[in-house]
Enzyme design. Structure first.
Site, PDB file in Angstrom:
ATOM      1  N   HIS A  49      -4.831  14.242  -9.700  1.00  0.00           N
ATOM      2  CA  HIS A  49      -5.104  12.816  -9.921  1.00  0.00           C
ATOM      3  C   HIS A  49      -4.311  12.240 -11.091  1.00  0.00           C
ATOM      4  O   HIS A  49      -3.989  11.044 -11.088  1.00  0.00           O
ATOM      5  CB  HIS A  49      -6.603  12.609 -10.151  1.00  0.00           C
ATOM      6  CG  HIS A  49      -7.416  12.767  -8.905  1.00  0.00           C
ATOM      7  ND1 HIS A  49      -7.577  11.746  -7.997  1.00  0.00           N
ATOM      8  CD2 HIS A  49      -8.102  13.824  -8.403  1.00  0.00           C
ATOM      9  CE1 HIS A  49      -8.336  12.161  -6.992  1.00  0.00           C
ATOM     10  NE2 HIS A  49      -8.670  13.417  -7.215  1.00  0.00           N
ATOM     11  N   ASN A  60      -2.581  12.852  -4.458  1.00  0.00           N
ATOM     12  CA  ASN A  60      -3.670  13.315  -5.328  1.00  0.00           C
ATOM     13  C   ASN A  60      -4.077  14.749  -5.009  1.00  0.00           C
ATOM     14  O   ASN A  60      -4.300  15.571  -5.904  1.00  0.00           O
ATOM     15  CB  ASN A  60      -4.883  12.398  -5.181  1.00  0.00           C
ATOM     16  CG  ASN A  60      -4.741  11.112  -5.980  1.00  0.00           C
ATOM     17  OD1 ASN A  60      -4.022  11.057  -6.975  1.00  0.00           O
ATOM     18  ND2 ASN A  60      -5.409  10.062  -5.531  1.00  0.00           N
ATOM     19  N   ASP A  81       0.852  -1.194   0.000  1.00  0.00           N
ATOM     20  CA  ASP A  81       0.000   0.000   0.000  1.00  0.00           C
ATOM     21  C   ASP A  81       0.885   1.241   0.000  1.00  0.00           C
ATOM     22  O   ASP A  81       1.787   1.367   0.832  1.00  0.00           O
ATOM     23  CB  ASP A  81      -0.905   0.007   1.237  1.00  0.00           C
ATOM     24  CG  ASP A  81      -1.973   1.093   1.144  1.00  0.00           C
ATOM     25  OD1 ASP A  81      -3.050   0.811   0.604  1.00  0.00           O
ATOM     26  OD2 ASP A  81      -1.704   2.219   1.610  1.00  0.00           O
ATOM     27  N   ASP A 125      -2.209   8.932 -10.884  1.00  0.00           N
ATOM     28  CA  ASP A 125      -2.306   7.807 -11.809  1.00  0.00           C
ATOM     29  C   ASP A 125      -0.929   7.399 -12.318  1.00  0.00           C
ATOM     30  O   ASP A 125      -0.641   6.204 -12.477  1.00  0.00           O
ATOM     31  CB  ASP A 125      -3.200   8.171 -12.996  1.00  0.00           C
ATOM     32  CG  ASP A 125      -4.674   8.246 -12.614  1.00  0.00           C
ATOM     33  OD1 ASP A 125      -5.025   7.794 -11.509  1.00  0.00           O
ATOM     34  OD2 ASP A 125      -5.460   8.779 -13.421  1.00  0.00           O
ATOM     35  N   GLU A 143      -4.858   2.382  -4.042  1.00  0.00           N
ATOM     36  CA  GLU A 143      -3.392   2.392  -4.102  1.00  0.00           C
ATOM     37  C   GLU A 143      -2.800   1.127  -3.510  1.00  0.00           C
ATOM     38  O   GLU A 143      -1.615   1.078  -3.176  1.00  0.00           O
ATOM     39  CB  GLU A 143      -2.850   3.626  -3.360  1.00  0.00           C
ATOM     40  CG  GLU A 143      -3.059   3.623  -1.856  1.00  0.00           C
ATOM     41  CD  GLU A 143      -4.416   4.171  -1.433  1.00  0.00           C
ATOM     42  OE1 GLU A 143      -4.561   4.476  -0.244  1.00  0.00           O
ATOM     43  OE2 GLU A 143      -5.324   4.286  -2.282  1.00  0.00           O
TER      44      GLU A 143
END
Length: 360
Positions: free
Chosen positions: A249, A244, A236, A253, A279
């Site tokens: 974002h 973000n 994680d 990504d 994530e």
């Protein structure tokens, strides 16, 4: 576009690069085709027997025996396919037999009948063409279809020789037509198998990272429930929401795609990687001792931390990850192993993040 074209041809040329799970999916698709085509050919066999009697002036008794054997073989193919769920080798053999059995009777007739020439013209000259056309409804690879098609071209040459049309305008025309139909069938196989691959990937892979999705991972784990030396690593990314919120974002990504690409570099032939959600990623490490699996996790931790990432303003930043590692003993419930790895992941977060927890 060139890379996509090369990749699609490679994927449809042979099954060498197909994943284990897709091989199972394709064989299940083949199984339904074997049942359908085998049933149709089996039903047509008695009707073909009537044609034998009508076309041949002197109907040899051994033709009826051959017809009965062909019918029995096709019926057996249908029955075995019906009961052959997930039996890859069996389905592969049966998919070949539904072509071999009708073709074998035709070859037998050509080699044993004194009336072969008239029989080819009036009765069964369409069989190679029918079988080549049937190729297009099977999700065969190009090499598989080409192998069957080559055999059928040879059968057509035999028919031309026995009917006296070999190297005549009629014989060459028939052979050319069969070759053209084979090219059409191969083209259909290319699009058929390519579409099946795309649908499979859309259903089982995460669109952003290209890794397996959660459902496909769970299915894979269930298939490997009895495997030895299997480890589950949950990964994680720390403070991902902050990435973000701070950088946008699209940058987030990019971080996910970069991390997924990093995970792929550590995958062995039997390993799996999935985006488990948001994530969070999951790796299935096969064939490693506890120490080796832990070393893979630590190496990944260092490489994630070592990445230099950039936002849209070319400002650099770094990310870290928390990881939980669990061993998967043979026969243990999949959900239990994933839960243990997930609990250790959150234990890593509670202990300060940017670390691997392999024990409670």
């Amino acid at each position: 576009m060139q890379a996509i074209s090369i990749s699609s041809v490679r994927d449809t040329l042979s099954g060498k690069y197909h994943s284990r799970d897709f091989i199972h999916a394709r064989m299940e698709y083949l199984r339904t085709r074997v049942m359908l085509v085998g049933l149709i050919f089996a039903v047509l066999t008695p009707l073909w027997t009537i044609m034998d009697w009508l076309v041949l002036p002197s109907w040899p008794a051994h033709f009826l025996t051959a017809r009965i054997l062909s019918f029995a073989g096709l019926a057996a193919c249908v029955w075995l396919a019906l009961r052959g769920h997930q039996r890859i080798r069996l389905i592969y053999v049966l998919s070949g037999l539904v072509f071999i059995l009708p073709a074998s009777f035709y070859a037998y007739m050509l080699l044993t009948s004194a009336s072969a020439g008239r029989y080819v013209v009036l009765g069964y000259g369409f069989i190679p063409f029918l079988l080549v056309a049937t190729l297009s409804i099977f999700p065969f690879t190009l090499l598989e279809s080409a192998l069957v098609g080559s055999a059928l071209l040879g059968l057509q040459v035999l028919a031309s020789v026995r009917s006296g049309t070999w190297m005549t305008a009629q014989g060459l025309q028939d052979l050319w037509l069969l070759a053209a139909l084979l090219v059409v069938a191969l083209t259909a196989n290319y699009f058929h198998l390519g579409l099946l691959l795309r649908l499979y990937r859309q259903a089982t892979h995460d669109a952003l990272t290209g890794l397996l999705n959660r459902g496909a991972l769970n299915q894979q784990l269930k298939q490997r429930a009895d495997a030895d030396n299997l480890h589950v690593l949950m990964v994680d990314l720390d403070h991902f929401k902050q990435i973000n919120d701070t950088h946008g974002h699209s940058v987030g990504d990019d971080v996910l795609m970069r991390t997924a690409a990093l995970l792929k570099t550590h995958l062995g032939p039997q390993d799996l990687a999935a985006r488990y959600g948001g994530e969070e990623f999951t790796l299935i490490l096969a064939g490693r001792t506890d120490e080796q699996a832990l070393e893979v996790a630590r190496q990944l931790l260092r490489e994630v931390q070592g990445q230099v990432l950039y936002n849209h303003d070319r400002m650099s930043f770094r990310v870290t990850a928390s990881m939980g590692l669990a061993v998967c003993p043979p026969g243990l419930e999949v959900e239990s192993v994933l839960q243990v790895a997930d609990e250790r992941l959150y234990l890593a977060k509670q202990r300060g993040r940017n670390q691997v927890v392999a024990e409670d």
